[in-house]
Design a protein around this motif. Structure first.
Motif, PDB file in Angstrom:
ATOM      1  N   ALA A 108       0.703  -1.125  -0.116  1.00 25.38           N
ATOM      2  CA  ALA A 108      -0.034  -0.181   0.101  1.00 25.38           C
ATOM      3  C   ALA A 108       0.905   1.327  -0.056  1.00 25.38           C
ATOM      4  O   ALA A 108       0.598   2.044  -0.734  1.00 25.38           O
ATOM      5  CB  ALA A 108      -0.864  -0.099   1.436  1.00 25.38           C
ATOM      6  N   ALA A 109       1.905   1.264   0.823  1.00 27.48           N
ATOM      7  CA  ALA A 109       2.924   2.542   0.760  1.00 27.48           C
ATOM      8  C   ALA A 109       3.421   2.572  -0.426  1.00 27.48           C
ATOM      9  O   ALA A 109       3.561   3.638  -0.940  1.00 27.48           O
ATOM     10  CB  ALA A 109       3.744   2.278   2.195  1.00 27.48           C
ATOM     11  N   LEU A 110       4.111   1.538  -0.991  1.00 30.20           N
ATOM     12  CA  LEU A 110       4.714   1.744  -2.280  1.00 30.20           C
ATOM     13  C   LEU A 110       3.771   2.306  -3.372  1.00 30.20           C
ATOM     14  O   LEU A 110       3.871   2.788  -4.179  1.00 30.20           O
ATOM     15  CB  LEU A 110       5.503   0.555  -2.660  1.00 30.20           C
ATOM     16  N   SER A 111       2.731   1.673  -3.328  1.00 26.70           N
ATOM     17  CA  SER A 111       1.701   1.897  -4.375  1.00 26.70           C
ATOM     18  C   SER A 111       1.447   3.457  -4.189  1.00 26.70           C
ATOM     19  O   SER A 111       1.236   3.981  -5.458  1.00 26.70           O
ATOM     20  CB  SER A 111       0.181   1.055  -4.209  1.00 26.70           C
ATOM     21  N   LEU A 112       1.372   4.041  -3.294  1.00 25.68           N
ATOM     22  CA  LEU A 112       0.791   5.475  -3.008  1.00 25.68           C
ATOM     23  C   LEU A 112       2.103   6.171  -3.651  1.00 25.68           C
ATOM     24  O   LEU A 112       2.148   7.699  -3.754  1.00 25.68           O
ATOM     25  CB  LEU A 112       0.834   5.824  -1.537  1.00 25.68           C
ATOM     26  N   LEU A 113       3.329   5.649  -3.808  1.00 26.24           N
ATOM     27  CA  LEU A 113       4.570   6.362  -4.743  1.00 26.24           C
ATOM     28  C   LEU A 113       4.603   6.254  -5.727  1.00 26.24           C
ATOM     29  O   LEU A 113       4.762   7.212  -6.767  1.00 26.24           O
ATOM     30  CB  LEU A 113       5.743   5.886  -3.832  1.00 26.24           C
ATOM     31  N   PHE A 114       4.436   4.969  -6.264  1.00 28.11           N
ATOM     32  CA  PHE A 114       4.772   4.419  -7.466  1.00 28.11           C
ATOM     33  C   PHE A 114       3.420   4.116  -8.669  1.00 28.11           C
ATOM     34  O   PHE A 114       3.867   3.828  -9.843  1.00 28.11           O
ATOM     35  CB  PHE A 114       5.572   3.443  -7.502  1.00 28.11           C
ATOM     36  N   THR A 115       2.302   4.502  -8.545  1.00 30.92           N
ATOM     37  CA  THR A 115       1.179   4.101  -9.155  1.00 30.92           C
ATOM     38  C   THR A 115       0.442   5.464  -9.464  1.00 30.92           C
ATOM     39  O   THR A 115       0.731   6.535  -8.893  1.00 30.92           O
ATOM     40  CB  THR A 115       0.301   3.159  -8.647  1.00 30.92           C
ATOM     41  N   ALA A 116      -0.397   5.540 -10.561  1.00 26.71           N
ATOM     42  CA  ALA A 116      -1.031   6.789 -11.114  1.00 26.71           C
ATOM     43  C   ALA A 116      -2.020   6.826  -9.946  1.00 26.71           C
ATOM     44  O   ALA A 116      -2.548   8.108 -10.080  1.00 26.71           O
ATOM     45  CB  ALA A 116      -1.775   6.245 -12.393  1.00 26.71           C
ATOM     46  N   ILE A 165      14.362  -0.842  -4.929  1.00 29.58           N
ATOM     47  CA  ILE A 165      14.239  -0.694  -6.248  1.00 29.58           C
ATOM     48  C   ILE A 165      13.254  -1.883  -6.953  1.00 29.58           C
ATOM     49  O   ILE A 165      12.282  -1.163  -7.751  1.00 29.58           O
ATOM     50  CB  ILE A 165      15.567  -0.346  -6.958  1.00 29.58           C
ATOM     51  N   LYS A 166      13.532  -2.882  -6.707  1.00 31.64           N
ATOM     52  CA  LYS A 166      12.650  -3.866  -7.434  1.00 31.64           C
ATOM     53  C   LYS A 166      11.139  -3.866  -6.945  1.00 31.64           C
ATOM     54  O   LYS A 166      10.453  -4.127  -7.897  1.00 31.64           O
ATOM     55  CB  LYS A 166      13.192  -5.340  -7.385  1.00 31.64           C
ATOM     56  N   ALA A 167      11.074  -3.440  -5.928  1.00 31.39           N
ATOM     57  CA  ALA A 167       9.711  -3.479  -5.197  1.00 31.39           C
ATOM     58  C   ALA A 167       8.887  -1.989  -5.944  1.00 31.39           C
ATOM     59  O   ALA A 167       7.654  -2.352  -6.272  1.00 31.39           O
ATOM     60  CB  ALA A 167       9.651  -3.150  -3.892  1.00 31.39           C
ATOM     61  N   ALA A 168       9.659  -1.160  -6.326  1.00 29.53           N
ATOM     62  CA  ALA A 168       9.224   0.065  -6.999  1.00 29.53           C
ATOM     63  C   ALA A 168       8.890  -0.156  -8.471  1.00 29.53           C
ATOM     64  O   ALA A 168       7.978  -0.071  -9.282  1.00 29.53           O
ATOM     65  CB  ALA A 168      10.204   1.162  -6.827  1.00 29.53           C
ATOM     66  N   GLN A 169       9.795  -1.191  -9.174  1.00 26.82           N
ATOM     67  CA  GLN A 169       9.653  -1.473 -10.301  1.00 26.82           C
ATOM     68  C   GLN A 169       8.654  -2.507 -10.491  1.00 26.82           C
ATOM     69  O   GLN A 169       8.061  -2.564 -11.778  1.00 26.82           O
ATOM     70  CB  GLN A 169      11.007  -2.306 -10.985  1.00 26.82           C
ATOM     71  N   ALA A 170       8.254  -3.306  -9.460  1.00 27.05           N
ATOM     72  CA  ALA A 170       7.018  -4.254  -9.722  1.00 27.05           C
ATOM     73  C   ALA A 170       5.725  -3.408  -9.909  1.00 27.05           C
ATOM     74  O   ALA A 170       4.888  -3.937 -10.784  1.00 27.05           O
ATOM     75  CB  ALA A 170       7.019  -5.182  -8.443  1.00 27.05           C
ATOM     76  N   LEU A 171       5.752  -1.874  -9.279  1.00 21.37           N
ATOM     77  CA  LEU A 171       4.706  -0.951  -9.832  1.00 21.37           C
ATOM     78  C   LEU A 171       4.727  -0.327 -10.645  1.00 21.37           C
ATOM     79  O   LEU A 171       3.878   0.299 -11.308  1.00 21.37           O
ATOM     80  CB  LEU A 171       4.470  -0.457  -8.409  1.00 21.37           C
ATOM     81  N   ARG A 172       5.910   0.276 -11.229  1.00 18.74           N
ATOM     82  CA  ARG A 172       6.233   1.039 -12.181  1.00 18.74           C
ATOM     83  C   ARG A 172       7.558   0.346 -13.216  1.00 18.74           C
ATOM     84  O   ARG A 172       8.561   0.574 -12.811  1.00 18.74           O
ATOM     85  CB  ARG A 172       6.700   2.353 -11.682  1.00 18.74           C
TER      86      ARG A 172
END
Length: 498
Positions: A108-116, A165-172
């Motif tokens: 949830a936290a990462l999605s708030l950073l890296f998704t539309a 970084i890979k967790a961010a890449q999974a979303l973006r």
């Protein structure tokens, strides 16, 4: 931090699910969003106590012929710099904070950073070795005299930075990553220590000796070709190692804050020293397809850049410039002297861990200064920190997301909403659009996205509602901006036809 900025897991998942701020907004505001959505336009505002409030977007009216019929003019026909993207910085302590959360809350936290549905970050920074928010000092090769880099290893990064970084890449998946070191391996430095200055009063001692200190205006890196060649190869080995992990490093900068002698990892370089190193770095990065920027500049002195660029071999490899902190004072001169190089805001000024509305307002003013001067990217500093935001060298700093180690939950800070107002709506590839006003309405930024939509980010620093009439072609958009608010409006291309 006020309760209005606290985000429960239910609120976070509601936002990710497509209803922006459903966990925070009153029912009336959500209903208004439905009305605004009919035209495809949207308007969100954030104040000190109410983040991401939705408003109905007024219809555009025909422009009146009177001289003072509008307060500011959005000049769609005069596009300026192309935006490279918005993002933040990865760090070891940021990942350690995220690992305190359950997998669902971390997502949830990462999605708030890296998704539309959040900040939609498209370009982020990562340290090349230790920075001031690593767990402690390390480099990828601390074996003295290892010019062949036989002992080079990024094994430590596989514990922290690489999974982050890979967790961010999974979303973006199309996320771009750029890197810079805070210090070379200690054996490549004249003083043989990762730092350049003793600890500040009240901070943990770093063990540096007087003869190991660095000084602004001098080169702490050993100025010999074999060291330059080994260090350039160090960059290349780093890029190759990350590529094997599925992470493409698109851009590198040779040194973070090359004038600053700090009690944490740092290395002073003169412009002449950088000019000597850059051709070596260019030969190492060229075959790998990695772009080189000069940076990061943290002094308001454009001559520091000019002295590097005066060397033809160094200037040939420099495609852009990273600027942060007091470096912003040099922006107008740099843009005038070097109109063809890209300028990136490389680090948000990080505060002292208060995570308050005042600092978010300061952040907005800083960002506007950069983009008005032609910058094409903005990088926030700590995306995620545990409560207190303390570095390993004793400096508490702000972040966008704060993780409570006891409750194993997270909150969003005012800086989060600031970055969402920009990064969440301005797409990579957008063109900055000038907004002119001879009436003093100059507190906004405008962008034209690749899909033709217009993004207007408007600030109202007054303690009362402010009416602003924006001229757009032959029409006018009249907005009543809430008191003490930051606002983002998105107008689809179809509404802009005249």
């Amino acid at each position: 931090m006020t309760d209005a900025f606290a985000l429960s897991r239910r609120g976070a998942l509601g936002m990710i699910g497509g209803v922006a701020g459903a966990g925070l907004l009153p029912a009336a505001a959500t209903a208004v969003e439905g009305k605004a959505g009919a035209s495809g336009a949207s308007w969100f505002s954030t104040t000190a106590t109410l983040p991401w409030q939705s408003h109905a977007v007024p219809a555009l009216a025909p422009a009146a012929p009177a001289m003072f019929a509008q307060d500011a003019t959005i000049q769609l026909d005069k596009p300026r710099q192309t935006m490279a993207g918005f993002g933040g910085a990865f760090s070891e302590r940021g990942w350690d904070a995220l690992t305190l959360l359950s997998p669902a809350k971390r997502h949830a936290a990462l999605s708030l950073l890296f998704t539309a549905q959040g900040c939609n970050f498209s370009q982020c920074r990562t340290p090349l070795g230790a920075d001031d928010f690593s767990r402690d000092w390390y480099s990828y090769d601390e074996t003295p005299g290892d010019f062949a880099l036989d002992h080079f290893s990024v094994a430590r990064d596989r514990e922290t930075l690489i999974p982050f970084i890979k967790a961010a890449q999974a979303l973006r998946p199309d996320l771009k990553v750029w890197a810079s070191p805070w210090s070379p391996p200690t054996w490549m430095k004249k003083g043989g220590h990762y730092a350049q200055a003793p600890a500040w009063p009240g901070q943990p001692a770093n063990g540096i000796k007087p003869e190991q200190l660095g000084h602004e205006g001098s080169d702490s890196f050993i100025q010999e070709d074999r060291y330059f060649a080994a260090y350039a190869n160090y960059f290349a080995r780093y890029v190759q190692a990350y590529a094997q992990e599925g992470i493409a490093i698109s851009t590198v900068m040779p040194q973070n804050e090359f004038n600053s002698a700090q009690p944490f990892p740092s290395c002073c370089w003169t412009p002449e020293g950088l000019a000597r190193f850059l051709p070596h770095l260019g030969r190492a990065m060229g075959p790998l397809g990695v772009t080189i920027f000069l940076g990061t500049l943290e002094r308001g002195n454009a001559d520091l850049v000019s002295k590097v660029m005066a060397d033809p071999q160094a200037a040939e490899v420099v495609k852009g410039l990273g600027v942060q902190w007091a470096g912003k004072g040099a922006l107008p001169v740099i843009r005038d002297r070097f109109p063809d190089i890209a300028i990136w805001g490389s680090e948000q000024e990080c505060g002292i861990g208060t995570n308050d509305w005042h600092y978010a307002r300061y952040g907005w003013a800083t960002i506007r200064q950069y983009f008005d001067a032609g910058a094409s990217a903005w990088t926030y500093w700590n995306m995620v920190m545990p409560t207190g935001g303390m570095s390993g060298w004793g400096w508490p700093q702000n972040s966008m997301i704060v993780v409570d180690p006891v409750k194993r939950d997270f909150t969003l800070t005012p800086d989060y909403w600031l970055m969402r107002h920009l990064g969440g709506q301005v797409q990579a590839g957008a063109r900055a659009v000038p907004v002119d006003s001879f009436l003093g309405f100059n507190d906004q930024l405008a962008f034209r996205n690749p899909d033709g939509s217009l993004v207007l980010v408007a600030n109202n620093g007054l303690g009362q509602i402010q009416r602003v009439r924006y001229g757009i072609g032959k029409r006018v958009l009249t907005l009543d901006l809430p008191a003490d608010s930051l606002n983002t409006l998105v107008l689809p291309a179809g509404l802009l036809e005249v």
